[in-house]
Design an enzyme around this catalytic site. Structure first.
Site, short mmCIF file in Angstrom:
data_model
loop_
_atom_site.label_atom_id
_atom_site.label_comp_id
_atom_site.label_asym_id
_atom_site.label_seq_id
_atom_site.Cartn_x
_atom_site.Cartn_y
_atom_site.Cartn_z
N MET A 13 0.87 -1.16 0.00
CA MET A 13 0.00 0.00 0.00
C MET A 13 0.91 1.22 0.00
O MET A 13 1.77 1.38 0.87
CB MET A 13 -0.92 0.03 1.22
CG MET A 13 -1.85 1.23 1.24
SD MET A 13 -2.95 1.34 -0.20
CE MET A 13 -4.21 0.13 0.24
N ALA A 43 2.54 -6.20 -7.91
CA ALA A 43 1.12 -5.91 -8.10
C ALA A 43 0.91 -4.86 -9.18
O ALA A 43 -0.03 -4.95 -9.98
CB ALA A 43 0.49 -5.46 -6.78
N ASN A 185 16.24 0.42 -15.81
CA ASN A 185 16.35 1.85 -16.12
C ASN A 185 17.82 2.25 -16.02
O ASN A 185 18.70 1.40 -15.81
CB ASN A 185 15.45 2.69 -15.22
CG ASN A 185 15.83 2.63 -13.76
OD1 ASN A 185 16.94 2.26 -13.38
ND2 ASN A 185 14.90 3.01 -12.90
N GLY A 223 13.99 6.59 -19.85
CA GLY A 223 12.95 7.56 -19.52
C GLY A 223 12.24 8.04 -20.76
O GLY A 223 11.91 7.26 -21.66
N ALA A 250 5.17 4.82 -10.93
CA ALA A 250 4.89 3.49 -11.48
C ALA A 250 5.23 3.36 -12.95
O ALA A 250 4.81 2.40 -13.61
CB ALA A 250 3.42 3.15 -11.26
N ALA A 251 6.01 4.29 -13.48
CA ALA A 251 6.30 4.26 -14.92
C ALA A 251 7.00 2.97 -15.34
O ALA A 251 6.63 2.35 -16.34
CB ALA A 251 7.15 5.47 -15.29
N GLY A 252 8.01 2.57 -14.58
CA GLY A 252 8.73 1.35 -14.92
C GLY A 252 7.87 0.11 -14.83
O GLY A 252 7.99 -0.81 -15.64
N ASP A 253 6.98 0.07 -13.84
CA ASP A 253 6.08 -1.07 -13.68
C ASP A 253 5.07 -1.12 -14.81
O ASP A 253 4.74 -2.20 -15.33
CB ASP A 253 5.36 -1.00 -12.34
CG ASP A 253 6.31 -1.08 -11.17
OD1 ASP A 253 7.38 -1.69 -11.32
OD2 ASP A 253 5.99 -0.52 -10.10
N ASN A 277 6.35 1.91 -24.20
CA ASN A 277 6.70 3.33 -24.07
C ASN A 277 5.45 4.19 -23.94
O ASN A 277 5.40 5.13 -23.14
CB ASN A 277 7.50 3.79 -25.30
CG ASN A 277 8.97 3.46 -25.21
OD1 ASN A 277 9.50 3.18 -24.14
ND2 ASN A 277 9.65 3.46 -26.35
N THR A 283 1.17 6.84 -18.00
CA THR A 283 1.16 6.62 -16.56
C THR A 283 1.74 7.79 -15.79
O THR A 283 1.24 8.14 -14.71
CB THR A 283 1.93 5.32 -16.23
OG1 THR A 283 1.28 4.21 -16.86
CG2 THR A 283 2.00 5.08 -14.73
N SER A 292 -2.97 5.22 -11.86
CA SER A 292 -2.53 6.06 -12.96
C SER A 292 -2.40 5.31 -14.28
O SER A 292 -2.14 5.92 -15.33
CB SER A 292 -1.17 6.68 -12.62
OG SER A 292 -0.16 5.69 -12.58
#
Length: 313
Positions: A13, A43, A185, A223, A250-253, A277, A283, A292
């Site tokens: 969480m 998750a 990354n 990125g 959470a961009a990488g996820d 991408n 996101t 997001s």
């Protein structure tokens, strides 16, 4: 029932505070907004894939606290199968404390809680689930020996493995030799290879190093610049998307979940990277982790709109 993608990893969480700047050592700052959002790298990636229409199951551990059911319900709402997530008595679920500055960059502290109980023995109990998948997706927010066990099981059954090597740490080459796809990354790439990755040229160099270490395909994330895909046959740059980033949490996820979704759908590496991408770019335009992440229709409209802009120009 088996799923195409099986994600083995963490559930947390997220407790998020937005701030103008990060505090100095010993300094107390007043923040702006506070919100809680379901997260955890495992998750998040399962949720991203589910939102995009993939057949996906999550394997992981939760505590017996007030967050557990919220985390389960959120995954189920995205179409993720949660029957392989267990609750641990007298333990808290994983918690992530996140600050986001005015530039949208984040700092994160994770208290793993029940995620630490995702043991090699638990992984062994999931052998049938793993063996029936088309792709296994793992990260590093559960114990490393458990990640190794999952990857060994997948390798034994000929199931491809996608590794998101985050949080960054050194990894044994024995593990990397069983990895089909790795999606680091810049900082994770630097940690793994000793090469300071900052642009296409250094990403190519790091990708080659990862292949020497045993990985079959390296997808080096840069990125907003995009990604560099490195295979035995050479390297290819796939450009990213420029957007107004407000939260990169959470961009990488999102990228990993989208990349996995595209691969099991039969897309090429270049198509999968371009798709991921776009999902990652969308996101970062919103606050929060899972909340997001876009669905498939939204992603298709985003890409279509950019394509139309290029034609009109």
């Amino acid at each position: 029932m088996s799923s195409d993608i099986v994600v083995v990893g963490s559930l947390n969480m997220d407790m998020v505070v937005t701030i103008d700047r990060r505090p100095e050592r010993g300094e107390t700052l007043l923040g702006d907004d506070f919100f809680m959002s379901p997260g955890g790298k495992g998750a998040n990636q399962a949720y991203a894939a589910g939102r995009l229409g993939a057949s996906v199951s999550m394997v992981g551990m939760l505590g017996d606290d007030l967050f557990a059911d919220k985390l389960l319900d959120n995954l189920s709402g995205a179409g993720v199968t949660t029957e392989h997530i267990a609750k641990v008595e007298d333990m808290s679920s994983g918690i992530a404390l996140i600050t986001i500055d005015a530039d949208g960059d984040n700092s994160i502290i994770v208290a793993p809680g029940a995620n630490q109980q995702m043991t090699p023995e638990r992984a062994q109990l999931m052998e049938e689930v793993i063996s029936e998948a088309k792709l296994i997706l793992v990260q590093l927010e559960i114990p490393l020996d458990s990640v190794h066990e999952v990857v060994e099981i997948a390798h034994k059954h000929g199931v491809p493995v996608l590794l998101d090597p985050a949080p960054a740490q050194s990894l044994p080459e024995g593990l990397l030799r069983m990895v089909d796809y790795i999606v680091p990354n810049e900082s994770e790439n630097s940690q793994l290879t000793g090469i300071q990755v900052k642009d296409e040229e250094t990403a190519i160099e790091a990708g080659k190093k990862l292949l020497e270490m045993g990985v079959k395909t390296a997808v080096s994330k840069l990125g907003a610049q995009g990604v560099v895909i490195t295979e035995a046959s050479g390297s290819t740059f796939v450009p990213g998307y420029r957007v107004n980033a407000v939260d990169t949490t959470a961009a990488g996820d999102a990228f990993a979940g989208a990349f996995a979704t595209a691969l099991v759908a039969g897309k090429t590496l270049l198509e999968a990277a371009a798709f991921a991408n776009a999902v990652g770019a969308l996101t970062v335009t919103r606050h929060g982790a899972q909340v997001s992440m876009p669905d498939l229709k939204e992603t298709e409209l985003f890409v279509e709109g950019l394509s139309q802009d290029k034609v009109s120009k």
